[in-house]
Design an enzyme around this catalytic site. Structure first.
Site, PDB file in Angstrom:
ATOM      1  N   ASP A   1       0.855  -1.178   0.000  1.00  0.00           N
ATOM      2  CA  ASP A   1       0.000   0.000   0.000  1.00  0.00           C
ATOM      3  C   ASP A   1       0.904   1.246   0.000  1.00  0.00           C
ATOM      4  OD1 ASP A   1      -2.231   1.664   0.121  1.00  0.00           O
ATOM      5  OD2 ASP A   1      -3.251   0.432   1.611  1.00  0.00           O
TER       6      ASP A   1
ATOM      7  N   GLU B   1     -10.641   6.474   4.492  1.00  0.00           N
ATOM      8  CA  GLU B   1      -9.653   5.834   5.354  1.00  0.00           C
ATOM      9  C   GLU B   1      -9.809   6.280   6.810  1.00  0.00           C
ATOM     10  OE1 GLU B   1      -5.793   4.948   3.667  1.00  0.00           O
ATOM     11  OE2 GLU B   1      -6.481   5.596   1.692  1.00  0.00           O
TER      12      GLU B   1
END
Length: 629
Positions: A310, A515
């Site tokens: 990521d 997020e």
């Protein structure tokens, strides 16, 4: 001048031999699409230096990915981070030019290995102005329609290719077990069976895997398809209290039962890449978890595509972040991550990995495994044969066909939670013909709120950040021309009482987020959400439409509300909301996540011993389309 026959023939033969030698030297097997895949990989690998191999493992942000940098460091991939675009409201042609410009740097290297450009297209091509924005995954989970999701994958692939981009960091196949998680809307469901069914988006994005294909081998079917990425491996939806990137504390059995099935299915369907999760599993950072990446994913599940980190993912292996980057490289690459999303400090990574390999901390076999996987995907997708994009597909951005598909998805995603005091007295379908109706709320006339996070910007933004149809505009399009539609965003109770409205539609919800910024321990709507509900519903028959990324607190207000609709984050095509409110189509969506009474119950999932929901998983009232008189 007369020449003897013998020497003349010898000279001719010598010339032909030299020409043949030049031709053989020029011929590069890896560039021949007729040759078997493994032979192409092997031929290219034997030609590569360590520097060129490490370059393939590097993915950098487009803002630092100049043609010169791509050439000098043999960079294998570039990306747009969240909201990173070549300019505000950039046209598809501008995107194509930018991607091609970066690509030309890669093609000018000694071996001419093309780079692969990636972007987060997670509910449509959501960074691009005027692109079709589909409902977020939670809404698609409510449809229970894998074939619809497959069509959305195919449409998204076309819009990606319209901008010259062949790789998306999607789908998110997290199983959200706690709605307090700020990424819950990226999860199709709390139920692993629903999430597994929705991996049908992968053949939509990549194409249907051929029937004779070997399990685990990635597949991308030509220039109208893109590389997909199943994420975030593994357990990202099961963290403690739903805190983003937190620890998922559970048994191996539960990890395999809840969080792993969709990965197995994705691999069977030929997914080309898998992204590692920021989260931990029982205290071990997933970016450093060799047992689950190399051991289980690569060896047990026999995944043959490449594993990508990521964004700054290996940096988070240490606490504080980036405290010992050499150690992070050692642990991340050693765990089995093949491509590192760096995204800026690429020389630090290249120098660190080169040192670790030359000093035998990381074996050459690990580098070769990573590069083979990356090259396999590049060869399979046809990147060597067609590295540059053109403008021929720009027409697909926000096409009418895609908008109609998104509108259908909105209709099927809406969940009707309450409809009148009893089944005998339903409020929905609403009458199109009425003297005067009130439309109100923070989300009624706001495309940005309607789309949520990951829309144009990483966090999304309130306001008209892209083109589309608001719910207010959709209602105006739908009601009888004689019906007066009044829009007041924040009416007080006296105003509502005095105006004699036939009925009201209250559209409220969460602000855009993504997020960790979306993590919420209380799951309440911001002001004036609840006061708008109370001010309106106290005086007039009302439908409350919730535009949220997850179940939210609604129980204390339910008695006041006549009809309640969960609209999730529907995207740009708000007309789909009016389609079902007014009975052109019936309600059919069912809850993909349990709707709690109070946050104190969380986490609470279907099958739990303490299961006592406000609305259970799978709940959803249905309506028939209204008869046209």
């Amino acid at each position: 001048m007369k020449m003897e026959k013998g020497p003349a023939i010898a000279i001719v033969l010598l010339v032909f031999c030299c020409l043949g030698a030049i031709t053989d030297a020029d011929y590069k097997l890896y560039k021949d699409p007729k040759k078997p895949l493994n032979k192409r990989i092997k031929d290219l690998m034997r030609r590569m230096t360590l520097e060129e191999k490490i370059g393939q493992m590097v993915q950098i942000e487009r803002t630092v990915a100049s043609p010169e940098v791509m050439k000098k460091y043999f960079i294998g991939s570039a990306l747009s981070g969240g909201g990173s675009a070549p300019g505000p409201q950039a046209s598809p042609e501008t995107w194509v030019d930018m991607v091609n410009d970066i690509q030309k740097g890669s093609l000018s290297t000694r071996l001419g290995i093309p780079m692969i450009y990636g972007i987060d297209a997670i509910h449509g091509h959501n960074t691009v102005y005027r692109a079709t924005i589909f409902p977020h995954n939670i809404g698609l989970g409510a449809t229970r329609d894998p074939q619809l999701v497959k069509k959305i994958g195919a449409a998204t692939a076309l819009e990606l290719r319209a901008t010259g981009i062949p790789y998306t960091f999607a789908p998110c196949i997290a199983v959200c077990r706690d709605p307090r998680w700020g990424r819950c809307y990226e999860s199709y469901s709390e139920d692993p069976k629903v999430v597994k069914a929705m991996t049908e988006i992968i053949p939509g994005l990549q194409g249907d895997i051929p029937s004779n294909s070997r399990k685990g081998v990635p597949y991308v079917g030509g220039k109208k398809k893109v590389v997909a990425c199943a994420k975030h491996y593994v357990g990202d939806g099961g963290t403690t209290r739903g805190i983003n990137s937190n620890d998922t504390v559970t048994s191996n059995h539960e990890l395999l039962r809840i969080h792993m099935p969709a990965y197995d299915d994705s691999i069977i369907k030929g997914v080309a890449t898998i992204m590692v999760s920021y989260s931990s599993f029982n205290g071990v950072k997933m970016h450093a978890n060799r047992d689950l990446i190399t051991g289980f994913l690569k060896k047990t599940l026999r995944f043959r595509g490449f594993v990508i980190s990521d964004y700054k993912g290996i940096d988070q292996i240490t606490t504080p972040i980036h405290a010992n980057y050499t150690y992070s490289i050692l642990e991340g690459v050693g765990a089995g991550i093949d491509m590192i999303m760096i995204p800026f400090n690429y020389t630090e990574f290249i120098d660190g990995l080169t040192f670790l390999v030359k000093n035998k901390y990381i074996p050459m076999s690990r580098i070769d495994d990573a590069v083979k996987r990356i090259l396999r995907v590049k060869f399979i997708m046809g990147l060597f044969e067609s590295p540059l994009a053109d403008y021929s597909m720009t027409k697909h951005i926000g096409s009418q066909v895609h908008k109609e598909l998104a509108r259908e998805a909105v209709r099927k995603s809406l969940v009707l939670l309450k409809n009148g005091e009893s089944a005998d007295e339903p409020l929905i379908p609403l009458p199109k013909k009425a003297s005067k109706v009130l439309i109100t709320g923070s989300h009624a006339n706001n495309i940005g709120n309607q789309c949520g996070g990951w829309t144009i910007q990483w966090q999304g933004q309130s306001g008209n950040n892209t083109t589309g149809t608001t719910i207010l505009a959709a209602i105006k399009n739908t009601v009888d021309p004689e019906t007066k539609v009044v829009f007041v965003e924040k009416p007080d109770a006296e105003y509502v009482k005095s105006k004699e409205f036939s009925y009201a539609v209250v559209v409220v919800g969460e602000p855009p987020y993504s997020e960790g910024n979306g993590d919420s321990l209380n799951l309440t709507l911001p002001d004036p959400g609840y006061s708008t509900i109370m001010n309106v519903c106290a005086s007039v028959k009302c439908v409350v439409v919730l535009v949220t990324g997850r179940p939210v607190v609604i129980q204390p207000y339910l008695a006041q509300i006549d009809a309640l609709v969960a609209a999730w984050l529907p995207g740009t095509e708000g007309q789909g909301v009016a389609d079902v409110l007014y009975g052109d189509y019936g309600f059919s969506g069912t809850l993909p996540h349990t709707w709690f009474k109070t946050v104190d119950q969380l986490p609470m999932n279907v099958g739990d011993l303490h299961y006592d929901p406000l609305f259970p998983f799978g709940f959803g009232l249905t309506t028939e389309p209204a008869r046209v008189e």
